[in-house]
Design an enzyme around this catalytic site. Structure first.
Site, PDB file in Angstrom:
ATOM      1  N   GLN A 111      24.715  22.181  -8.327  1.00  0.00           N
ATOM      2  CA  GLN A 111      26.075  21.630  -8.403  1.00  0.00           C
ATOM      3  C   GLN A 111      26.989  22.328  -7.397  1.00  0.00           C
ATOM      4  O   GLN A 111      27.750  21.673  -6.676  1.00  0.00           O
ATOM      5  CB  GLN A 111      26.632  21.799  -9.814  1.00  0.00           C
ATOM      6  CG  GLN A 111      25.861  21.028 -10.860  1.00  0.00           C
ATOM      7  CD  GLN A 111      26.366  21.284 -12.275  1.00  0.00           C
ATOM      8  OE1 GLN A 111      27.261  22.091 -12.493  1.00  0.00           O
ATOM      9  NE2 GLN A 111      25.788  20.595 -13.234  1.00  0.00           N
TER      10      GLN A 111
ATOM     11  N   ASP B 164      17.223  22.188 -16.945  1.00  0.00           N
ATOM     12  CA  ASP B 164      17.574  21.210 -17.983  1.00  0.00           C
ATOM     13  C   ASP B 164      16.436  20.989 -18.979  1.00  0.00           C
ATOM     14  O   ASP B 164      16.646  20.355 -20.016  1.00  0.00           O
ATOM     15  CB  ASP B 164      17.958  19.865 -17.341  1.00  0.00           C
ATOM     16  CG  ASP B 164      19.271  19.985 -16.584  1.00  0.00           C
ATOM     17  OD1 ASP B 164      20.026  20.929 -16.849  1.00  0.00           O
ATOM     18  OD2 ASP B 164      19.541  19.130 -15.720  1.00  0.00           O
TER      19      ASP B 164
ATOM     20  N   SER C 213      21.561  12.795 -11.871  1.00  0.00           N
ATOM     21  CA  SER C 213      22.002  13.575 -10.699  1.00  0.00           C
ATOM     22  C   SER C 213      22.158  12.672  -9.480  1.00  0.00           C
ATOM     23  O   SER C 213      23.150  12.733  -8.760  1.00  0.00           O
ATOM     24  CB  SER C 213      20.976  14.658 -10.357  1.00  0.00           C
ATOM     25  OG  SER C 213      20.969  15.647 -11.332  1.00  0.00           O
TER      26      SER C 213
ATOM     27  N   SER D  46      22.370  27.188  -8.098  1.00  0.00           N
ATOM     28  CA  SER D  46      23.092  26.054  -8.683  1.00  0.00           C
ATOM     29  C   SER D  46      23.180  24.896  -7.697  1.00  0.00           C
ATOM     30  O   SER D  46      23.805  24.998  -6.635  1.00  0.00           O
ATOM     31  CB  SER D  46      24.503  26.475  -9.100  1.00  0.00           C
ATOM     32  OG  SER D  46      25.273  25.317  -9.356  1.00  0.00           O
TER      33      SER D  46
ATOM     34  N   ARG E 221      25.675  11.413  -7.451  1.00  0.00           N
ATOM     35  CA  ARG E 221      25.818  11.705  -6.018  1.00  0.00           C
ATOM     36  C   ARG E 221      26.033  10.425  -5.198  1.00  0.00           C
ATOM     37  O   ARG E 221      26.891  10.368  -4.326  1.00  0.00           O
ATOM     38  CB  ARG E 221      24.577  12.436  -5.508  1.00  0.00           C
ATOM     39  CG  ARG E 221      24.554  13.913  -5.915  1.00  0.00           C
ATOM     40  CD  ARG E 221      23.130  14.422  -5.886  1.00  0.00           C
ATOM     41  NE  ARG E 221      23.029  15.855  -6.070  1.00  0.00           N
ATOM     42  CZ  ARG E 221      23.134  16.487  -7.239  1.00  0.00           C
ATOM     43  NH1 ARG E 221      23.393  15.806  -8.333  1.00  0.00           N
ATOM     44  NH2 ARG E 221      22.998  17.801  -7.310  1.00  0.00           N
TER      45      ARG E 221
ATOM     46  N   ARG F  50      21.230  17.801 -24.797  1.00  0.00           N
ATOM     47  CA  ARG F  50      19.826  18.218 -24.700  1.00  0.00           C
ATOM     48  C   ARG F  50      19.389  19.003 -25.947  1.00  0.00           C
ATOM     49  O   ARG F  50      18.231  18.940 -26.367  1.00  0.00           O
ATOM     50  CB  ARG F  50      19.586  19.025 -23.427  1.00  0.00           C
ATOM     51  CG  ARG F  50      19.851  18.177 -22.191  1.00  0.00           C
ATOM     52  CD  ARG F  50      19.173  18.653 -20.946  1.00  0.00           C
ATOM     53  NE  ARG F  50      19.852  18.092 -19.786  1.00  0.00           N
ATOM     54  CZ  ARG F  50      19.648  16.864 -19.307  1.00  0.00           C
ATOM     55  NH1 ARG F  50      18.780  16.064 -19.881  1.00  0.00           N
ATOM     56  NH2 ARG F  50      20.328  16.440 -18.253  1.00  0.00           N
TER      57      ARG F  50
END
Ligand code: S3P
Length: 440
Positions: free
Chosen positions: A168, A318, A23, A166, A27, A394
């Site tokens: 995202q 996750d 993540s 979220s 970014r 995953r």
């Protein structure tokens, strides 16, 4: 398709590091691309998702140099990306897609975004809506990729109240607001991971965060140039969660994972593990590059079941696949609910987990937005089946871990998807003592 299988393993032991947090890597690559100056990154994720993102940013005119240790990104300013005739191929990454849609709102050209088979099925409606409100022209069929987006030099500020938790979507709106004249407000009822806010502050964006009762209020004013800053990224907690969980269910095991990102908005899974009676210990927890980084030790444990509500699920979204595997090894029942978003991940994770666990002869009850898992306790998992991963990294890793403590081997239909987030997973697990091999 590369099938792999995992078999009962005696013990897992060692001190390791996992790839840099995905993540944060995504970014900082994007923010570094639109900052002024050169961003130097240590510990960038080695995942395919990140490799694809780098290729796309290069296509958009950003100079990125990578050596073994350092990645440097020469920023072009907020609206300074250049157009490309080539499609931006995002591979399997929902995060990179959404973050890039946000940043492309600020660019005065048209871009076409596409992904692999699994990504092209994921619904983008919840993000498309606010981005259109901010002024982007977005064309697509059924709110899926491929998407053609046309941005402008200046976006419109909006007031956005989160419907589904979220990170995202929040981050994409924050990125889109960077070139807007005025104040964009985002309200989170359930706070999600905050790496974007931390980085934006670090790079000098005009962003303010407040709390009102249970809500988090983020206010950002656009048209402020970002200044490049160097950053060191800790290990990916979600990757550490999977490796560490393997130690919990195998006998005589102890794994120490060093320099893991321990951001407060990400460690919910570890808190849940403690409540499940897991033998875990966090040490050496220090601040580095504005994030907490620490070591975590996992030892063989006798787990007990637990019930997880919506807020907890949102904060370990996750980790739900590996949690579900651990729940099968626990004594007593476990469940999670409020996981509607799990249906729009790399696979429909509620379905993939239900199918896989049922095939392994675990009693599972499917709910609208969750699962109830009847724990079999340690040493009682049968296994002996082939799992459909639906190209979900995953799911693939979680079931390989399950096979390490099951009576009969577990085969996964395709291990290629693992490189989406954790390319050296199988090698690293084998070095720790895991009995994982390729099926011929
Ligand atoms: C991510 C946010 C999460 C998570 C994903 C990465 C991010 O999704 O599932 O793997 O980097 O922002 P949400 O958008 O559901 O929070």
């Amino acid at each position: 398709m590369n099938q792999f299988c995992s078999k009962i393993s005696n013990s897992l032991n060692g001190n390791i590091e996992v790839p840099g947090d995905k993540s944060i890597s995504q970014r900082i690559l994007i923010l570094g691309s639109i900052a002024i100056g050169t961003t130097k990154i240590k510990g960038l994720s080695s995942s395919d998702d990140v490799k694809n993102l780098i290729k796309n940013l290069k296509l958009l005119g950003v100079k990125i140099k990578k050596s073994k240790i350092l990645t440097s990104v020469s920023g072009v300013g907020i609206g300074g990306l250049i157009s490309t005739k080539k499609k931006l191929y995002m591979g399997n990454s929902g995060t990179a897609t959404r973050l890039m849609l946000g940043i492309l709102c600020n660019q005065n050209f048209e871009a076409k975004i596409t992904g692999d088979k699994s990504l092209n099925k994921r619904n983008m409606y919840e993000l498309i809506k606010p981005l259109r409100q901010m002024g982007a022209q977005i064309n697509c069929k059924n709110n899926n990729l491929p998407i053609i987006i046309r941005g402008y030099n200046e976006t419109m500020p909006i007031f956005y109240e989160q419907k589904i938790p979220s990170a995202q979507i929040k981050s994409a709106i924050l990125f889109a607001s960077l070139n807007s004249q005025g104040l964009t407000t985002i309200i989170e009822k359930i706070a999600t991971r905050n790496h974007t806010e931390i980085l934006l502050k670090k790079l000098g964006a005009e962003i303010k965060i407040n709390k009102f009762k249970e809500k988090k209020i983020i206010k950002i004013t656009g048209q402020k140039e970002l200044k490049a800053r160097s950053i060191s990224i800790g290990g990916d907690l979600s990757a550490a969660a999977i490796v560490g969980s393997a130690a919990l269910i195998t006998p005589k095991s102890q794994i120490k994972i060093k320099k893991v990102n321990m951001n407060k908005t990400r460690i919910t899974f570890f808190n849940v593990l403690k409540k499940m009676n897991a033998n875990i210990k966090i040490s050496n927890n220090k601040k580095k590059s504005s994030e907490q980084i620490g070591d975590i030790t996992f030892k063989s444990s006798n787990l007990k079941g637990i019930h997880l509500g919506k807020k907890i699920v949102a904060n370990m979204i996750d980790e739900i696949p590996i949690f579900s595997i651990l729940a099968a090894f626990a004594s007593g029942n476990s469940s999670f609910c409020g996981g509607e978003e799990l249906k729009n991940k790399e696979s429909n994770r509620i379905k993939s987990l239900y199918e896989g666990l049922t095939l392994c002869k675990i009693k599972v009850i499917k709910k609208l937005d969750g699962l109830q898992i009847i724990g079999n306790g340690k040493n009682n998992i049968i296994g002996g089946t082939k799992i459909k991963t639906y190209y979900d990294h995953r799911i693939a890793m979680a079931f390989l871990v399950m096979g390490l403590a099951s009576k009969k081997k577990i085969i996964i239909d395709n291990a290629d998807c693992i490189k989406t987030s954790f390319p050296n997973f199988i090698t690293l697990m084998r070095n720790l003592g895991a009995n994982i091999s390729k099926r011929k």
